[in-house]
Design a protein around this motif. Structure first.
Motif, short mmCIF file in Angstrom:
data_model
loop_
_atom_site.label_atom_id
_atom_site.label_comp_id
_atom_site.label_asym_id
_atom_site.label_seq_id
_atom_site.Cartn_x
_atom_site.Cartn_y
_atom_site.Cartn_z
N GLU A 134 69.56 36.19 81.05
CA GLU A 134 68.91 35.19 80.20
C GLU A 134 67.55 34.79 80.75
OE1 GLU A 134 69.83 30.68 78.46
OE2 GLU A 134 71.38 31.82 79.51
N THR A 135 67.45 34.72 82.05
CA THR A 135 66.16 34.37 82.66
C THR A 135 65.14 35.47 82.43
OG1 THR A 135 67.31 33.11 84.38
CG2 THR A 135 65.05 33.79 84.84
N LEU A 136 65.57 36.74 82.60
CA LEU A 136 64.64 37.85 82.36
C LEU A 136 64.21 37.89 80.90
CD1 LEU A 136 66.35 40.65 84.50
CD2 LEU A 136 64.34 39.29 85.09
N HIS A 137 65.14 37.54 80.01
CA HIS A 137 64.80 37.51 78.58
C HIS A 137 63.74 36.43 78.30
CE1 HIS A 137 65.29 38.04 74.28
NE2 HIS A 137 65.53 36.72 74.16
N LYS A 138 63.90 35.28 78.91
CA LYS A 138 62.90 34.22 78.73
C LYS A 138 61.55 34.64 79.30
CE LYS A 138 66.00 30.22 78.63
NZ LYS A 138 66.36 28.94 79.29
N TYR A 139 61.58 35.25 80.46
CA TYR A 139 60.31 35.70 81.05
C TYR A 139 59.64 36.76 80.18
CZ TYR A 139 61.02 33.30 85.52
OH TYR A 139 61.17 32.36 86.49
N ALA A 140 60.45 37.64 79.56
CA ALA A 140 59.87 38.67 78.70
C ALA A 140 59.25 38.05 77.47
CB ALA A 140 60.95 39.69 78.31
N ASN A 141 59.91 37.06 76.89
CA ASN A 141 59.37 36.42 75.68
C ASN A 141 58.15 35.57 75.99
OD1 ASN A 141 61.40 37.51 74.15
ND2 ASN A 141 62.77 35.72 74.37
N SER A 142 58.06 35.05 77.19
CA SER A 142 56.91 34.22 77.54
C SER A 142 55.73 35.03 78.07
CB SER A 142 57.32 33.18 78.59
OG SER A 142 57.81 33.81 79.77
N GLY A 143 55.92 36.31 78.28
CA GLY A 143 54.82 37.15 78.71
C GLY A 143 54.77 37.42 80.19
N TYR A 144 55.73 36.88 80.96
CA TYR A 144 55.74 37.14 82.40
C TYR A 144 56.13 38.58 82.69
CZ TYR A 144 55.26 32.18 83.39
OH TYR A 144 54.79 30.89 83.47
#
Length: 284
Positions: free
Chosen positions: A272-282
């Protein structure tokens, strides 16, 4: 007649030699030398028992002096080792007199000189322990409320107290009006009861009272070493928690984002954290 004169002269000559100044001086010198020699020999020839008694007495004095010389500096050195003259927290400042190292976590930090006596020190330590425990609860409850508040509110059919940025209500974030007054009354009442119990216990046990000790012994070590370790761990974690809560408030006020959203690795599953980072552009 000549013979008679010679005989008388030879008989009187030794007597006349004894009366000469040279002979008299020589005899006086020899007498003085013999007297000094006799006195010196008697002075440096004590009896064997006197020498043994003197040696035994001097040995006892040396042993007593050695014991005093060894024991006293050792105590002084050990006291100096546990209580340095300079503050451990601020080495460029002298250690405050009231901070004698008896309390756990005492590193001589009092740059403004608040604790001027032992009673002042105990009062400040009582307040520090209470704030430290409250801060440890807040340091855990702050991020957990941001993680579970919306889920619990949805389950109970209530309105979440988090704002649009998933930030908890605080003085800087606002939103304290969303909290029911009954909650604040309960918190103030519980704090008052705890404070009263602590004050009464402190009055009952003036000499052996430890600041923040309410008599709870669940999981508390029975040995002195274990108790000292527990007290040190509590005050260190409490101080760190006070800094952490202050950091939470400043961080959310500046970033306008919840703590758990800024550091999701500590509060959400890895995918879930990696998914958030991917959606935020990190993560590209």
């Amino acid at each position: 007649m000549v013979k008679t004169f010679l005989t008388i002269s030879l008989k009187e000559q030794p007597y006349q030699l004894l009366k000469t100044p040279t002979y008299l001086t020589m005899m006086k010198s020899l007498s003085l030398a013999f007297a000094l020699l006799a006195a010196s020999s008697s002075a440096f020839a004590p009896t064997q028992s006197t020498m043994r008694a003197s040696n035994l007495y001097m040995s006892e004095i040396d042993d007593a002096a050695a014991e005093e010389t060894i024991v006293e500096p050792t105590i002084a050195m050990s006291a100096q080792a546990t209580l340095p003259a300079q503050s451990q927290a601020l080495p460029f400042m002298a250690r405050p007199a009231a901070l004698d190292g008896t309390l756990a976590g005492d590193v001589g930090f009092d740059p403004l000189g608040f604790a001027k006596s032992e009673s002042d020190l105990m009062n400040y330590r009582e307040a520090e322990v209470k704030h430290a425990r409250l801060a440890m609860l807040a340091a855990a409850g702050w991020p957990l409320s941001e993680v579970f508040d919306k889920k619990i509110a949805a389950t109970l059919g209530m309105v979440p107290v988090l704002d649009a940025s998933d930030r908890v209500p605080s003085l800087l974030n606002g939103g304290l009006g969303k909290i029911s007054p009954a909650y604040w009354v309960g918190c103030i009442g519980a704090a008052a009861i705890i404070d009263i119990l602590g004050t009464l216990r402190m009055k009952d046990e003036k000499e052996g009272y430890l600041p923040g000790d309410f008599g709870l012994r669940l999981g508390y070590p029975s040995t002195e070493a274990g108790q000292a370790r527990m007290q040190l761990a509590e005050i260190k974690n409490g101080r760190l928690a006070m800094i952490a809560v202050f950091g939470f408030a400043i961080q959310e006020f500046v970033s306008k984002q919840g703590v758990v959203d800024e550091t999701p690795l500590f509060f959400f599953p890895l995918l879930e954290t990696l998914h958030k980072y991917a959606n935020s552009g990190y993560i590209q």
